[in-house]
Motif scaffolding. Structure first.
Motif, PDB file in Angstrom:
ATOM      1  N   VAL A   1       6.925  12.751   2.921  1.00  0.00           N
ATOM      2  CA  VAL A   1       5.768  13.051   3.774  1.00  0.00           C
ATOM      3  C   VAL A   1       5.490  11.883   4.711  1.00  0.00           C
ATOM      4  N   LEU A   2       5.519  10.667   4.168  1.00  0.00           N
ATOM      5  CA  LEU A   2       5.231   9.485   4.978  1.00  0.00           C
ATOM      6  C   LEU A   2       6.314   9.256   6.027  1.00  0.00           C
ATOM      7  N   ALA A   3       7.572   9.499   5.668  1.00  0.00           N
ATOM      8  CA  ALA A   3       8.663   9.342   6.631  1.00  0.00           C
ATOM      9  C   ALA A   3       8.521  10.333   7.784  1.00  0.00           C
ATOM     10  N   ALA A   4       8.113  11.561   7.481  1.00  0.00           N
ATOM     11  CA  ALA A   4       7.890  12.559   8.534  1.00  0.00           C
ATOM     12  C   ALA A   4       6.764  12.121   9.457  1.00  0.00           C
ATOM     13  N   ALA A   5       5.713  11.515   8.868  1.00  0.00           N
ATOM     14  CA  ALA A   5       4.587  11.039   9.676  1.00  0.00           C
ATOM     15  C   ALA A   5       5.015   9.914  10.614  1.00  0.00           C
ATOM     16  N   LEU A   6       5.903   9.045  10.141  1.00  0.00           N
ATOM     17  CA  LEU A   6       6.392   7.962  10.996  1.00  0.00           C
ATOM     18  C   LEU A   6       7.227   8.518  12.143  1.00  0.00           C
ATOM     19  N   ARG A   7       8.071   9.475  11.854  1.00  0.00           N
ATOM     20  CA  ARG A   7       8.876  10.078  12.921  1.00  0.00           C
ATOM     21  C   ARG A   7       7.991  10.805  13.932  1.00  0.00           C
ATOM     22  N   ALA A   8       6.840  11.307  13.453  1.00  0.00           N
ATOM     23  CA  ALA A   8       5.927  12.030  14.339  1.00  0.00           C
ATOM     24  C   ALA A   8       5.157  11.086  15.261  1.00  0.00           C
ATOM     25  N   GLY A   9       5.133   9.789  14.932  1.00  0.00           N
ATOM     26  CA  GLY A   9       4.452   8.840  15.815  1.00  0.00           C
ATOM     27  C   GLY A   9       3.444   7.926  15.151  1.00  0.00           C
ATOM     28  N   CYS A  10       3.218   8.068  13.853  1.00  0.00           N
ATOM     29  CA  CYS A  10       2.331   7.131  13.157  1.00  0.00           C
ATOM     30  C   CYS A  10       2.999   5.755  13.121  1.00  0.00           C
ATOM     31  N   GLN A  11       2.239   4.717  13.321  1.00  0.00           N
ATOM     32  CA  GLN A  11       2.798   3.368  13.355  1.00  0.00           C
ATOM     33  C   GLN A  11       2.610   2.611  12.041  1.00  0.00           C
ATOM     34  N   TRP A  12       1.730   3.122  11.171  1.00  0.00           N
ATOM     35  CA  TRP A  12       1.400   2.462   9.915  1.00  0.00           C
ATOM     36  C   TRP A  12       1.621   3.430   8.752  1.00  0.00           C
ATOM     37  N   VAL A  13       1.884   2.877   7.566  1.00  0.00           N
ATOM     38  CA  VAL A  13       1.821   3.659   6.326  1.00  0.00           C
ATOM     39  C   VAL A  13       1.049   2.859   5.290  1.00  0.00           C
ATOM     40  N   ASP A  14       0.321   3.568   4.465  1.00  0.00           N
ATOM     41  CA  ASP A  14      -0.390   2.973   3.328  1.00  0.00           C
ATOM     42  C   ASP A  14       0.186   3.587   2.063  1.00  0.00           C
ATOM     43  N   VAL A  15       0.720   2.747   1.185  1.00  0.00           N
ATOM     44  CA  VAL A  15       1.233   3.228  -0.095  1.00  0.00           C
ATOM     45  C   VAL A  15       0.526   2.473  -1.213  1.00  0.00           C
ATOM     46  N   GLU A  16       0.180   3.179  -2.245  1.00  0.00           N
ATOM     47  CA  GLU A  16      -0.536   2.563  -3.357  1.00  0.00           C
ATOM     48  C   GLU A  16       0.431   1.791  -4.251  1.00  0.00           C
ATOM     49  N   ILE A  17      -0.111   0.778  -4.918  1.00  0.00           N
ATOM     50  CA  ILE A  17       0.710  -0.089  -5.769  1.00  0.00           C
ATOM     51  C   ILE A  17       1.336   0.701  -6.911  1.00  0.00           C
ATOM     52  N   GLU A  18       0.708   1.790  -7.334  1.00  0.00           N
ATOM     53  CA  GLU A  18       1.258   2.594  -8.416  1.00  0.00           C
ATOM     54  C   GLU A  18       2.617   3.184  -8.033  1.00  0.00           C
ATOM     55  N   SER A  19       2.745   3.620  -6.787  1.00  0.00           N
ATOM     56  CA  SER A  19       4.027   4.167  -6.337  1.00  0.00           C
ATOM     57  C   SER A  19       5.086   3.079  -6.250  1.00  0.00           C
ATOM     58  N   VAL A  20       4.696   1.904  -5.783  1.00  0.00           N
ATOM     59  CA  VAL A  20       5.639   0.783  -5.701  1.00  0.00           C
ATOM     60  C   VAL A  20       6.102   0.390  -7.095  1.00  0.00           C
ATOM     61  N   ASP A  21       5.179   0.374  -8.048  1.00  0.00           N
ATOM     62  CA  ASP A  21       5.549   0.034  -9.422  1.00  0.00           C
ATOM     63  C   ASP A  21       6.551   1.033  -9.995  1.00  0.00           C
ATOM     64  N   ARG A  22       6.353   2.311  -9.665  1.00  0.00           N
ATOM     65  CA  ARG A  22       7.254   3.347 -10.193  1.00  0.00           C
ATOM     66  C   ARG A  22       8.647   3.263  -9.559  1.00  0.00           C
ATOM     67  N   ALA A  23       8.690   3.031  -8.260  1.00  0.00           N
ATOM     68  CA  ALA A  23       9.959   3.109  -7.542  1.00  0.00           C
ATOM     69  C   ALA A  23      10.629   1.757  -7.318  1.00  0.00           C
ATOM     70  N   GLY A  24       9.873   0.669  -7.476  1.00  0.00           N
ATOM     71  CA  GLY A  24      10.418  -0.654  -7.211  1.00  0.00           C
ATOM     72  C   GLY A  24      10.167  -1.088  -5.777  1.00  0.00           C
ATOM     73  N   SER A  25      10.103  -2.399  -5.557  1.00  0.00           N
ATOM     74  CA  SER A  25       9.761  -2.904  -4.227  1.00  0.00           C
ATOM     75  C   SER A  25      10.808  -2.537  -3.180  1.00  0.00           C
ATOM     76  N   SER A  26      12.054  -2.290  -3.599  1.00  0.00           N
ATOM     77  CA  SER A  26      13.086  -1.902  -2.628  1.00  0.00           C
ATOM     78  C   SER A  26      12.773  -0.551  -1.984  1.00  0.00           C
ATOM     79  N   TRP A  27      11.923   0.245  -2.659  1.00  0.00           N
ATOM     80  CA  TRP A  27      11.486   1.548  -2.118  1.00  0.00           C
ATOM     81  C   TRP A  27      10.787   1.386  -0.779  1.00  0.00           C
ATOM     82  N   LEU A  28      10.186   0.203  -0.547  1.00  0.00           N
ATOM     83  CA  LEU A  28       9.434  -0.042   0.677  1.00  0.00           C
ATOM     84  C   LEU A  28      10.333  -0.197   1.902  1.00  0.00           C
TER      85      LEU A  28
END
Length: 536
Positions: free
Chosen positions: A120-147
């Protein structure tokens, strides 16, 4: 009350002081981050089931200092998201936009996996959003390389605590190790002193990378939201309008800009406020901030909501408040903290106004002065017969002030024991509540909350049998109470509580600044605020 001698005259004869708005210990070396910032100072959070509804919200606000946060987790349909969002952003002239898709485990509404969230966030970036906000819980689950998949964007990693404000040092350290340019910490403020925890963190990391956004959630956290830019946040969050906030305590962008002027605060801005258990609902911030702006006083007046006076005192003393209003339930308790108290306020046993002069806390009761002011425009108080309905704090201020002016005062209250105590203290007469509407008086004052919104159909007494020329209702919301409607229908002089609210507020402003209060503008600000009830 501390032993301090002050050569002050009673309020009406007192020569108002004027203090300097250049603090001695000014943080002059601090960079003005607002002047240097080229991005939005305020991001307006938009949350709705559809992009069309988000666009409608976005159209309500705008400006060079405004960006948007799209809460994509609120959407019900993610079909063809990239195309539809791109078209929406084009219609909005491609504003600075944060894409957020908060998962449910972090307090959001998105129930998909971390991988689906990233989609969803990747689609938003392609649509023209310049920023993304991701919660630390998602980073913890996927690892910092996910960013890394978001490296083309400005990434915010956020931590939310909806229960309390914990020690924030370790949380900041955990977030600051991530390879992102911005981090966000938002915690529920259960008390005003939690704002100090947030301030300390912001000051400590003001010039460091990653840039820190920190704020308190809920009514007690409002100071952190309103002072965030002054304290060093690169940007703050707001809602698109009343009842559209996506987090507790989120204020409309228009309120933050037009009432509090948050993007014009600097290190010289002086702090004032109102303290009470329902301070977030007060009309005083709208009124006093309008007066400060009109008179070019570099100050902000903050809502400070708490159930413990000591909690506010810590904030006021540590941040150097220059004055504040006191509402229920602290009008009596504040007296113990003062260095000097106006004699009439001492007799009443209640203080609603505190000013700081040369480091000393001075107290007044401007409610009492306001009652006298509004009634003397219609009556010669000496010898007038005045019925006061109620025996609480407002009635007490009115009774003492009117007796001091030579009026004959009658007290009627549902709790007759309270009426007798008040009447005995000022040599007034007690009237049974059941027979109060049969008196012959010059004026009647409703000093009870009867008739206040949402109970607008109630009236303290019926005016059919009461003989009076003036009817004064201290309730100001709604402006036209049933009690006042009855009075006007009978051809009586009717006085709204709004007039008293402005009168007492104007005297507060004059005490704090030494300048004449812009009363018409203050009344206009209250009327506008009343037409837009707040939701905190």
């Amino acid at each position: 009350m501390l032993p301090y001698k002050a050569n002050f005259l009673p309020f009406r004869a007192q020569r108002l002081y004027s203090h300097s708005f250049e603090p001695a210990n000014l943080e002059a070396a601090e960079d003005n981050h607002l002047a240097k910032s080229t991005g939005p100072h305020i991001f307006v959070s938009l949350a709705a089931p559809s992009l069309n509804e988000m666009e409608v919200q976005a159209a309500r606000v705008g400006g060079a200092s405004i960006g948007y946060e799209l809460r994509l987790d609120a959407l019900q349909d993610y079909g063809d998201l990239e195309t539809r969002l791109h078209q929406m952003l084009l219609r909005l002239h491609v504003p600075q936009t944060i894409a957020t898709c908060r998962r449910s485990e972090a307090g959001g509404s998105f129930h998909g996996t971390v991988q689906e969230q990233a989609g969803v966030l990747a689609a938003a970036l392609r649509a023209g959003c310049q920023w993304v906000d991701v919660e630390i819980e998602s980073v913890d689950r996927a690892g910092s390389s996910w960013l890394k998949q978001f490296q083309a964007a400005k990434v915010i990693v956020s931590y939310h605590n909806y229960h309390r404000t914990p020690a924030l040092g370790r949380i900041h350290h955990r977030l600051a190790r991530l390879p992102v340019p911005f981090i966000k910490i938002a915690c529920r403020a259960s008390k005003l002193r939690d704002n100090l925890v947030i301030l300390d963190l912001l000051k400590k990391h003001r010039r460091r990378t990653p840039r820190l956004v920190a704020l308190g959630l809920g009514a007690p956290g409002l100071p952190s939201r309103l002072l965030g830019l002054k304290w060093g946040c690169p940007f703050i969050y707001a809602s698109a309008g009343e009842h559209l906030g996506v987090a507790p305590g989120q204020l409309p962008a228009e309120t933050m800009r037009a009432v509090y002027h948050v993007d014009h605060l600097d290190q010289r801005t002086q702090l004032f406020g109102v303290v009470g258990s329902r301070a977030s609902m007060s009309m005083s911030p709208a009124m006093q901030n309008a007066a400060f702006q009109a008179k070019r006083v570099n100050a902000i007046y903050l809502p400070c909501e708490t159930n413990q006076l000591s909690d506010f005192l810590v904030l006021a003393r540590k941040k150097g408040f220059m004055g504040f209003s006191v509402t229920m339930p602290f009008k009596s308790a504040i007296i113990r903290e003062l260095d000097w108290l106006e004699p009439l306020a001492a007799r009443i046993g209640a203080c609603n106004t505190v000013a700081v002069q040369h480091g000393k806390w001075m107290g007044w009761n401007t409610d009492a002065a306001a009652v006298v002011e509004v009634l003397t425009k219609r009556l010669r108080l000496a010898g007038s017969r005045i019925l006061i309905l109620g025996a609480g704090g407002a009635a007490r201020a009115a009774a003492y002030a009117l007796r001091a002016e030579g009026a004959v005062v009658f007290i009627a209250a549902r709790r007759e024991s309270a009426a007798r105590r008040l009447a005995g203290a000022i040599s007034a007469q007690v009237v049974p509540w059941s027979s109060a509407d049969g008196l012959d008086v010059d004026a009647v004052i409703n000093a009870t909350p009867v008739g206040m919104a949402p109970y607008v159909d109630a009236s303290p007494i019926e005016l059919a049998r009461l003989r009076a020329r003036v009817v004064f209702d201290m309730v100001y919301h709604p402006l036209q109470t049933r009690f006042l409607a009855q009075a006007r229908g009978r051809g009586l002089i009717a006085i709204s509580g709004l007039e008293m609210l402005v009168a007492q507020g104007a005297r507060q402003f004059e005490i704090w600044t030494g300048q004449a209060a812009p009363r018409a503008l203050m009344e206009q600000a209250v009327r506008q605020s009343l037409s837009q009830p707040a939701a905190v």
